[in-house]
Write a protein that holds these residues in place. Structure first.
Motif, PDB file in Angstrom:
ATOM      1  N   GLY A 197      -1.368  -8.637 -29.195  1.00 54.41           N
ATOM      2  CA  GLY A 197      -1.799  -7.512 -30.025  1.00 54.41           C
ATOM      3  C   GLY A 197      -1.955  -7.914 -31.476  1.00 54.41           C
ATOM      4  N   TYR A 198      -1.058  -8.778 -31.963  1.00 51.74           N
ATOM      5  CA  TYR A 198      -1.178  -9.276 -33.338  1.00 51.74           C
ATOM      6  C   TYR A 198      -2.459 -10.088 -33.491  1.00 51.74           C
ATOM      7  CZ  TYR A 198       3.958  -8.538 -33.054  1.00 51.74           C
ATOM      8  OH  TYR A 198       5.215  -8.041 -32.849  1.00 51.74           O
ATOM      9  N   TYR A 199      -2.706 -10.957 -32.511  1.00 55.58           N
ATOM     10  CA  TYR A 199      -3.904 -11.809 -32.583  1.00 55.58           C
ATOM     11  C   TYR A 199      -5.178 -10.967 -32.607  1.00 55.58           C
ATOM     12  CZ  TYR A 199      -0.576 -15.368 -30.831  1.00 55.58           C
ATOM     13  OH  TYR A 199       0.505 -16.196 -30.643  1.00 55.58           O
ATOM     14  N   ASP A 200      -5.194  -9.901 -31.810  1.00 50.23           N
ATOM     15  CA  ASP A 200      -6.375  -9.025 -31.762  1.00 50.23           C
ATOM     16  C   ASP A 200      -6.685  -8.441 -33.134  1.00 50.23           C
ATOM     17  OD1 ASP A 200      -7.027  -9.378 -29.108  1.00 50.23           O
ATOM     18  OD2 ASP A 200      -5.928  -7.620 -28.404  1.00 50.23           O
ATOM     19  N   ILE A 201      -5.650  -8.000 -33.848  1.00 54.23           N
ATOM     20  CA  ILE A 201      -5.845  -7.420 -35.184  1.00 54.23           C
ATOM     21  C   ILE A 201      -6.461  -8.454 -36.119  1.00 54.23           C
ATOM     22  CG2 ILE A 201      -4.628  -6.584 -37.249  1.00 54.23           C
ATOM     23  CD1 ILE A 201      -2.620  -5.239 -35.311  1.00 54.23           C
ATOM     24  N   ILE A 202      -5.919  -9.675 -36.094  1.00 51.39           N
ATOM     25  CA  ILE A 202      -6.421 -10.726 -36.987  1.00 51.39           C
ATOM     26  C   ILE A 202      -7.843 -11.115 -36.642  1.00 51.39           C
ATOM     27  CG2 ILE A 202      -6.038 -13.100 -37.782  1.00 51.39           C
ATOM     28  CD1 ILE A 202      -3.015 -12.605 -37.059  1.00 51.39           C
ATOM     29  N   ARG A 203      -8.132 -11.293 -35.361  1.00 50.69           N
ATOM     30  CA  ARG A 203      -9.488 -11.677 -34.953  1.00 50.69           C
ATOM     31  C   ARG A 203     -10.506 -10.595 -35.334  1.00 50.69           C
ATOM     32  NH1 ARG A 203      -8.064 -16.454 -34.929  1.00 50.69           N
ATOM     33  NH2 ARG A 203      -7.645 -17.597 -33.000  1.00 50.69           N
TER      34      ARG A 203
END
Length: 482
Positions: A197-203
């Motif tokens: 979920g963190y990665y999705d926000i950054i991407r």
């Protein structure tokens, strides 16, 4: 979901020897465009700044009322980093203590409730603006572990953390990096982090930013002492990434494959794993003994020779170097730190100031032109005609003194060289003057001074076809021995 692992290759059983099959899988893996851009930065700075700067003895217990850096000047930080030759600045926007250097809407534990600028200041904003104004890239560190937040250890904390991550990714311009941290000394609270979920926000919000340490783009070198491996591979088993995301792996550090192990990329090691990824290393170290500012450490700065050694072993050993410089309680780097950074930048410039390649030419053993390796344009490169191990001869204009060579693989096509040597003509043949293992993004080679008009670069072992972006030849008149 975009994990950032753009070139994952899954294992397909075949009749080949297990080692050779692993080598073929590894040779097929290439970095994402963002990983290449990150590698090309080579050297950038870390800034640890927070409540611990003002009272390191009360980490996690002090309140915002002690935060008041009255002479805070982000331009001093940025210019000191630029003088050192750094390409970016990474700021600890929230460290483990939970104190936020920006006025987050999701906690009162921030600069909003400090005496600095009567609670109206924003350290993150001022640092990001200084970086962008001075041409330095800006990145953010956000600690997943939070010693202050009451929801830590519950599902609600993931919502809290994502909100703060969204603030940092939305309000401070383009980021080159979002840096997490696997540290967690909490014994009574365990947080099940929603990494994907963190990665999705950054991407979504910062698609060009690398996600480093507990992320899919860049891994920790495995120590905080500035020590690099002699053989550093960017292609490693996927388990190295999944292990890094688990703060509890320290309890099984000798059993679970992780970044602290000396061998995580050799033929023998990778054949044990089905999935391999491109996961390059970052060397992080502080210019002082401590990460945060501590009085009395000005006399304990790393020496110039030590810093240059770390630089050449990291940047010249297929990794990037992240050097921390902690501001003092006034919000400034100590003058001793600023002077050392200036010395470091000047020394790096001096080391690479005497190129011996003017009007040189290059060709491989089959007579094919290899002149593309003699310039710094990554768009031009030499690629061997086959998997046969190539040798490239570089002819200089007359006999030259040389004692330093840089070699760069075309990592856009993968990391393939496992062993190579440098040779010069001698007694009707060639004499070896240097030998090493991996190259990857870059290998810096130092050896005793020789006089020669011809230098031969020869690949001794490789994973598939060799491709080279650059070979640099220099003379360092200080004769540094690393």
């Amino acid at each position: 979901m975009d994990t950032g692992v753009d070139s994952e290759v899954k294992y397909i059983p075949d009749e080949q020897n297990a080692t050779e099959a692993a080598v073929k899988r590894a040779a097929a893996i290439v970095p994402s465009a963002r990983q290449v851009k990150w590698n090309c930065m080579e050297f950038y700075g870390f800034v640890h700044f927070g409540l611990y700067t003002f009272d390191p003895s009360r980490e996690g217990k002090a309140g915002p009322e002690i935060f008041n850096p009255e002479k805070f000047d982000p331009y001093q930080w940025v210019r000191a980093f630029k003088a050192a030759g750094m390409k970016g600045l990474l700021l600890t926007c929230k460290h483990h203590e939970g104190f936020c250097l920006w006025p987050s809407e999701y906690t009162e534990f921030s600069v909003r409730n400090s005496p600095w600028k009567d609670g109206k200041g924003d350290i993150v904003k001022e640092v990001s603006e200084a970086c962008h104004a001075e041409g330095l890239k800006f990145g953010v560190y956000l600690s997943p572990w939070d010693m202050h937040e009451k929801t830590y250890g519950t599902p609600e904390y993931d919502v809290f953390f994502k909100n703060q991550l969204t603030e940092l990714c939305s309000n401070y311009g383009e980021l080159f990096c979002v840096w997490f941290d696997g540290a967690c000394r909490s014994k009574d609270k365990l947080q099940d982090y929603d990494w994907d979920g963190y990665y999705d926000i950054i991407r979504r919000l910062q698609p060009e930013a690398c996600i480093s340490i507990c992320g899919p783009d860049v891994r920790w070198i495995g120590n905080e002492a500035g020590v690099s491996r002699e053989e550093e591979w960017s292609v490693v088993p996927r388990v190295i990434m999944t292990t890094e995301r688990n703060p509890g792996y320290w309890r099984q550090i000798d059993k679970v494959p992780n970044s602290t192990w000396m061998d995580i990329g050799s033929r023998e090691f990778i054949q044990q794993y089905d999935e391999l990824i491109w996961y390059p290393a970052e060397v992080d170290v502080s210019i002082r003994p401590s990460w945060g500012y501590m009085k009395g450490e000005a006399e304990k700065l790393h020496s110039l020779d030590t810093l240059i050694n770390m630089y050449e072993k990291a940047v010249g050993g297929n990794a990037n170097l992240l050097l921390n410089v902690p501001p003092n309680t006034e919000g400034l780097f100590d003058e001793a730190d600023v002077a050392r950074l200036m010395e470091m930048g000047n020394e790096i410039k001096r080391i690479f100031s005497k190129s011996q390649l003017a009007n040189a030419s290059a060709a491989d053993g089959k007579g094919r032109d290899a002149g593309a390796v003699l310039n710094k344009d990554r768009g031009q490169f030499y690629e061997a005609a086959s998997e046969e191990l190539p040798a490239i001869e570089i002819h200089l204009t007359g006999e030259k003194e040389i004692n330093l060579v840089t070699i760069k693989e075309t990592i856009e096509l993968g990391q393939h060289i496992e062993e190579f040597c440098l040779e010069i003509p001698a007694a009707g043949g060639f004499q070896e003057i240097y030998r090493a293992a991996t190259v990857g993004y870059q290998r810096i080679c130092r050896f005793p001074t020789v006089h020669t008009q011809v230098l031969r670069f020869r690949v001794l072992k490789a994973r598939g076809k060799t491709s080279l972006t650059e070979i640099g030849i220099y003379y360092d008149d200080k004769h540094r021995n690393l």
